[in-house]
Design an enzyme around this catalytic site. Structure first.
Site, PDB file in Angstrom:
ATOM      1  N   ALA A  42       0.718  -1.210   0.097  1.00  0.00           N
ATOM      2  CA  ALA A  42       0.373   0.185   0.169  1.00  0.00           C
ATOM      3  C   ALA A  42       0.520   1.023  -0.001  1.00  0.00           C
ATOM      4  O   ALA A  42       0.091   2.589   0.150  1.00  0.00           O
ATOM      5  CB  ALA A  42      -0.771   0.045   1.285  1.00  0.00           C
ATOM      6  N   ASN A  43       2.163   1.612  -0.136  1.00  0.00           N
ATOM      7  CA  ASN A  43       2.559   2.323  -0.541  1.00  0.00           C
ATOM      8  C   ASN A  43       3.112   3.218  -1.560  1.00  0.00           C
ATOM      9  O   ASN A  43       4.300   3.762  -1.702  1.00  0.00           O
ATOM     10  CB  ASN A  43       4.173   1.774   0.420  1.00  0.00           C
ATOM     11  CG  ASN A  43       5.162   0.885  -0.269  1.00  0.00           C
ATOM     12  OD1 ASN A  43       4.553   0.470  -1.314  1.00  0.00           O
ATOM     13  ND2 ASN A  43       6.539   0.601   0.247  1.00  0.00           N
ATOM     14  N   THR A  44       2.788   2.188  -2.511  1.00  0.00           N
ATOM     15  CA  THR A  44       2.023   2.911  -4.069  1.00  0.00           C
ATOM     16  C   THR A  44       1.324   2.047  -4.979  1.00  0.00           C
ATOM     17  O   THR A  44       0.550   1.497  -4.357  1.00  0.00           O
ATOM     18  CB  THR A  44       3.759   2.808  -5.159  1.00  0.00           C
ATOM     19  OG1 THR A  44       4.250   3.367  -5.987  1.00  0.00           O
ATOM     20  CG2 THR A  44       3.427   1.002  -4.691  1.00  0.00           C
ATOM     21  N   GLY A  47      -1.853  -0.001  -4.275  1.00  0.00           N
ATOM     22  CA  GLY A  47      -2.414  -0.466  -3.499  1.00  0.00           C
ATOM     23  C   GLY A  47      -2.888   1.071  -2.598  1.00  0.00           C
ATOM     24  O   GLY A  47      -3.590   1.139  -1.586  1.00  0.00           O
ATOM     25  N   SER A 170      -4.539 -10.734 -13.094  1.00  0.00           N
ATOM     26  CA  SER A 170      -4.259  -9.712 -14.014  1.00  0.00           C
ATOM     27  C   SER A 170      -4.419 -10.728 -14.908  1.00  0.00           C
ATOM     28  O   SER A 170      -4.766 -11.884 -14.891  1.00  0.00           O
ATOM     29  CB  SER A 170      -2.847  -9.541 -13.749  1.00  0.00           C
ATOM     30  OG  SER A 170      -2.675  -9.585 -15.272  1.00  0.00           O
ATOM     31  N   TYR A 195       5.511 -14.363 -13.942  1.00  0.00           N
ATOM     32  CA  TYR A 195       4.850 -13.602 -13.540  1.00  0.00           C
ATOM     33  C   TYR A 195       3.076 -13.992 -14.214  1.00  0.00           C
ATOM     34  O   TYR A 195       2.564 -14.032 -13.394  1.00  0.00           O
ATOM     35  CB  TYR A 195       4.986 -11.721 -14.164  1.00  0.00           C
ATOM     36  CG  TYR A 195       3.796 -10.589 -13.461  1.00  0.00           C
ATOM     37  CD1 TYR A 195       3.438 -10.521 -12.654  1.00  0.00           C
ATOM     38  CD2 TYR A 195       2.924 -11.190 -14.988  1.00  0.00           C
ATOM     39  CE1 TYR A 195       2.867 -10.154 -12.489  1.00  0.00           C
ATOM     40  CE2 TYR A 195       1.961  -9.804 -14.621  1.00  0.00           C
ATOM     41  CZ  TYR A 195       1.382  -9.618 -13.228  1.00  0.00           C
ATOM     42  OH  TYR A 195       0.553  -8.977 -13.272  1.00  0.00           O
TER      43      TYR A 195
END
EC number: 1.1.1.300
Length: 311
Positions: A42-44, A47, A170, A195
Site C-alpha cells: 500500500a505504499n505505492t 495499493g 491480471s 509473472y
C-alpha cells in the site's frame, strides 16, 4: 521473448479498447466507520490509492509494506488528504515467511477484527531469484506469500464476518500455466511467463478459497486492475519503454484501484464469491483458471511448501 511480446501487445490493445468503451468506476457509497482493513503493497500505485479511498470512507487501514519508511510517508499523506488518522504502517515482506508470520502475529495481538483483506502487492518480470525460503520470486511473493498471509488471518476474518478478501491478479493469467514439476522455475525460466503463472495461481487460489469458505460469511474475489502506470514494471527497461509509449492509454493508479474497491465495497456481491472481475464487472478467465482439479492440487502443494495443514 517473442510470445511474451505479442501477448504484451495484445494486453495493451485490450486495455486501449476497454478504456475507450468502459469507465470501470466503483459506484458504491458504502462507508466504513469501525471497519478494519489490511492492504498489502500500500505504499505505492494501486495499493496506495486503494488504501486512500478506504481511509476516506472511515476505515482503520493498515498499510502492510516492505519499505516501512516509504509507507510512513504515504500514511501521513493519506491522513492529511482524508482527515483520517487511523492509517497505520506495519512491516510486511512477502518474500520472507518469517516476516509474514511476524506481521500476522502483531496484527492479531493488536486488532479484534478484520473486515477487508486486499492482497495487492506483487512483483513482475524479476530476473531469476529466490525468496528467503527458497521459492522462485514470482510464485513466492505473488502467490505463496499471500496464501500464507490469508491463512494466518482467516480466523479473524471469519470472526468479523461479513468480511471480504480481494486478490489482485491480471489479464496475463491467460498465458499462465501451473507446472507442478517446475513450480520454482529451476528447470526452465522466463521472467514474463513466471509473472503470468503467478497471476494464474492468484485466480485458482481465489476459486478454491471461495469453495472452502461457503457459508462462513467470508467472500473472496480476484481482479484484473487493467494496464496501470505503476512501479510494477521497474525490473524491465523494455516494459518501462512500452508503458511510456502507450502512456495515454494506460490507467492511472486511481483508475486501477477501482475494481479492487468495487469488490471490497459493493453490496450484494456475496453471491459472486470466487469470480474474477475487470472494470468492476465479472469477466472471463482461461480454461486453466477454471480447472478445479488444478486449483485443489495447487492448494495442497502450497500448504506443503509452507508447512500448513492440508484440511
Amino acid at each position: 521473448m517473442c510470445g511474451w511480446f505479442f501477448f504484451l501487445v495484445y494486453c495493451l490493445s485490450f486495455s486501449v479498447c476497454r478504456k475507450m468503451l468502459s469507465s470501470g468506476v466503483c459506484t458504491s457509497t458504502v462507508q466504513l466507520p469501525g471497519k478494519v482493513v489490511v492492504v498489502t503493497g500500500a505504499n505505492t500505485g494501486i495499493g496506495k490509492e486503494t488504501a486512500k479511498e478506504l481511509a476516506q470512507r472511515g476505515a482503520r487501514v493498515y498499510l502492510a509494506c516492505r519499505d516501512v519508511e516509504k509507507g510512513e510517508l504515504v500514511a501521513k499523506d493519506i491522513q492529511t488528504t482524508t482527515g483520517n488518522q487511523q492509517v497505520l504502517v506495519r512491516k510486511l515482506d512477502l518474500s520472507d515467511t518469517k516476516s509474514i508470520r511476524a506481521f500476522a502475529k502483531g496484527f492479531l495481538a493488536e486488532e479484534k477484527h478484520l473486515h477487508i483483506l486486499i492482497n495487492n502487492a506483487g512483483v513482475m518480470m524479476c530476473p531469476y531469484s529466490k525468496t528467503a525460503d527458497g521459492f522462485e520470486m514470482h510464485i513466492g511473493v505473488n502467490h505463496l506469500g499471500h496464501f500464507l498471509l490469508t491463512h494466518l488471518l482467516l480466523e479473524k476474518l471469519k470472526e468479523s464476518a461479513p468480511s471480504r478478501i480481494v486478490n489482485v491478479s491480471s489479464l496475463a493469467h491467460h498465458l499462465g500455466r501451473i507446472h507442478f514439476h517446475n513450480l520454482q522455475g529451476e528447470k526452465f525460466y522466463n521472467a514474463g511467463l513466471a509473472y503470468c503463472h503467478s497471476k494464474l495461481a492468484n485466480i485458482l487460489f481465489t476459486q478454491e478459497l471461495a469453495r472452502r469458505l461457503k457459508g462462513s460469511g467470508v467472500t473472496t474475489y480476484s481482479v484484473h486492475p487493467g494496464t496501470v502506470q505503476s512501479e510494477l514494471v521497474r525490473h524491465s527497461s523494455f516494459m518501462r519503454w512500452m508503458w511510456w509509449l502507450f502512456s495515454f492509454f494506460i490507467k492511472t493508479p486511481q483508475q486501477g484501484a477501482q475494481t479492487s474497491l468495487h469488490c471490497a465495497l459493493t453490496e450484494g456481491l456475496e453471491i459472486l464469491s470466487g469470480n474474477h472481475f475487470s472494470d468492476c464487472h465479472v469477466t472471463w478467465v482461461s480454461a486453466q483458471a477454471r480447472n478445479e482439479t488444478i486449483a485443489r492440487r495447487l492448494w495442497d502443494v502450497s500448504c506443503d511448501l509452507l508447512g500448513l495443514p492440508m484440511d
